[in-house]
Design an enzyme around this catalytic site. Structure first.
Site, short mmCIF file in Angstrom:
data_model
loop_
_atom_site.label_atom_id
_atom_site.label_comp_id
_atom_site.label_asym_id
_atom_site.label_seq_id
_atom_site.Cartn_x
_atom_site.Cartn_y
_atom_site.Cartn_z
N GLY A 152 37.43 0.93 80.89
CA GLY A 152 37.30 0.33 82.22
C GLY A 152 38.35 -0.72 82.49
O GLY A 152 38.91 -0.80 83.59
N ARG B 95 39.28 0.62 67.32
CA ARG B 95 39.25 -0.73 67.89
C ARG B 95 39.18 -1.80 66.80
O ARG B 95 39.78 -2.88 66.95
CB ARG B 95 38.07 -0.87 68.86
CG ARG B 95 38.29 -0.14 70.18
CD ARG B 95 37.09 -0.23 71.08
NE ARG B 95 37.40 0.24 72.43
CZ ARG B 95 36.51 0.37 73.40
NH1 ARG B 95 35.24 0.06 73.17
NH2 ARG B 95 36.86 0.81 74.59
N GLY C 21 38.13 5.80 75.76
CA GLY C 21 37.57 6.19 74.48
C GLY C 21 37.62 7.67 74.19
O GLY C 21 38.02 8.09 73.09
N LYS D 73 33.66 11.27 87.60
CA LYS D 73 33.31 10.84 88.96
C LYS D 73 34.49 10.31 89.76
O LYS D 73 35.18 9.38 89.34
CB LYS D 73 32.23 9.76 88.90
CG LYS D 73 30.88 10.26 88.39
CD LYS D 73 29.84 9.16 88.46
CE LYS D 73 28.47 9.66 88.01
NZ LYS D 73 27.44 8.61 88.11
#
Length: 389
Positions: free
Chosen positions: A369, A36, A346, A188
């Site tokens: 996200g 990044r 990531g 999830k």
């Protein structure tokens, strides 16, 4: 989507507040993956060439609005070879800056006003600066002071990295080469319902792997042993499968898994079909049959979107088998000019780096996200505030 960008700006002698995403992993003071930071350099160098005086605002970790030096940005300043300003609200350094100078402000999340987007904190952060540039796509899904608050106070623009992220993701979402294959994994179902539905509508084929795939296997009657899955998401998983069917999307669920008796890096691996998994088995990686099928799907695709490793890729070599095989297949097809590949998240980017193929991917997103929410079609507050209306 048309964003205001830094192209053609007159920045000579102007003070620029630049939002970057430097939320990188640091172990014993050493940055383990500077991706990044490195991706932010084109914008920093462009602003320097234009004569701007640049203060970078960034965060790391979750200090919860308190000054916790576990999350200091000093190692990042050291890596970049620039000065760290001890307090992100300190302005005293500005009088000593010259055109092209760059400093890094200490972790903006040391203040509670950052995540609450407090107007007073935003005003203090913006004070003394002439313009604001957001180059932090990975946090642009957050309505924080350093992404939205200051952008509503100062003339605001998108940096090169953020603009590139939007350009590449928009192209894939609006006009992909087909067949389009999406690979979604992770832990999830409950956190990825929206993106699974969005990709089920967009894609020709959808691979669901990792613990996410285990939940889907549970929902369809498979044995899951003592593994991570969400029993309460059974109906949701079945609903997503039906939604994909209605949209003519072929969903590929795991056929087999790499399992062990304990969830440990050094645990002995066995490959088992879902009908063979025992009550004390722990699923840790994609199985051999599943991986071979998924690699074949990659070789038949023209576009691949990938988010989420299909196992504990960081536990190489035993448990990285599935994720590394996908990474290498995607890279091989991309190198051959047969595939457009978009990868985000990531852990997924770390897997690309670990097996040495990151540079072969068409576009590697810095977002996790934000990457998923953009694909889902949500409005990202830090980007919406930069749009030309």
């Amino acid at each position: 989507m048309k964003l205001r960008t830094i192209e053609n700006l007159d920045l000579r002698g102007k003070y620029v507040l630049l939002r970057d995403d430097f939320n990188v992993q640091i172990v014993d003071g050493t940055i383990t993956e500077p991706f990044r930071i490195d991706e932010s350099m084109p914008t920093i160098n462009a602003l320097r060439a234009l004569g701007a005086r640049i203060a970078i605002v960034a965060h790391r970790g979750r200090p919860r609005g308190a000054r916790n030096m576990e999350y200091t940005l000093q190692p990042i300043a050291d890596y970049m070879g620039i000065k760290l300003i001890d307090d992100c609200l300190d302005k005293s350094f500005m009088t000593e800056m010259h055109d092209g100078d760059v400093v890094l402000l200490e972790n903006v999340r040391f203040y509670a006003g950052e995540e609450s987007n407090d107007p007073a904190f935003s005003a203090d952060l913006a004070r003394g600066f002439d313009i604001f540039v957001n180059d932090a796509f990975a946090v642009s899904h957050r309505a924080h002071a350093s992404t939205v608050g200051v952008a509503e106070i100062l003339p605001s623009y998108a940096g090169k990295l953020l603009a590139s992220e939007i350009e590449h993701l928009t192209a894939v979402m609006e006009n992909p080469s087909r067949p389009l294959l999406s690979i979604v994994a992770g832990s999830k179902v409950s956190s990825k319902i929206g993106v699974l539905k969005a990709l089920a509508k967009l894609s020709d084929t959808l691979i669901i792997g990792g613990a996410l795939g285990t939940t889907f296997n549970y929902a369809t009657g498979g044995r899951v042993g003592n593994s991570l899955y969400e029993a309460d998401q059974r109906d949701t998983a079945l609903e997503i499968l039906e939604y994909a069917k209605q949209n003519n999307c072929d969903v590929l669920l795991p056929l087999d898994k790499g399992v062990a008796k304990t969830f440990e890096r050094d645990a002995a691996r066995t490959n088992k079909d879902f009908t063979e998994i025992e009550d004390d088995d722990v699923i840790i990686d994609a199985g051999i049959q599943t991986t071979e099928r998924d690699v074949a799907a990659i070789r038949n695709a023209k576009t691949v979107i990938w988010n989420g490793t299909v196992g504990m890729a960081e536990w190489a070599p035993t448990w990285s088998y599935g994720s590394f095989a996908l990474a290498r297949a995607i890279a091989e097809q991309t190198r051959a000019g047969k595939l457009t590949s978009i990868v985000g998240g990531g852990d997924t980017v770390a897997a690309l780096s670990a097996c040495g193929v990151k540079d072969d991917i068409t576009y590697v997103s810095t977002g996790g996200g934000a990457f998923l929410e953009f694909i889902e079609g949500r409005t990202l507050p830090g980007i919406a505030v930069l749009e030309n209306k």
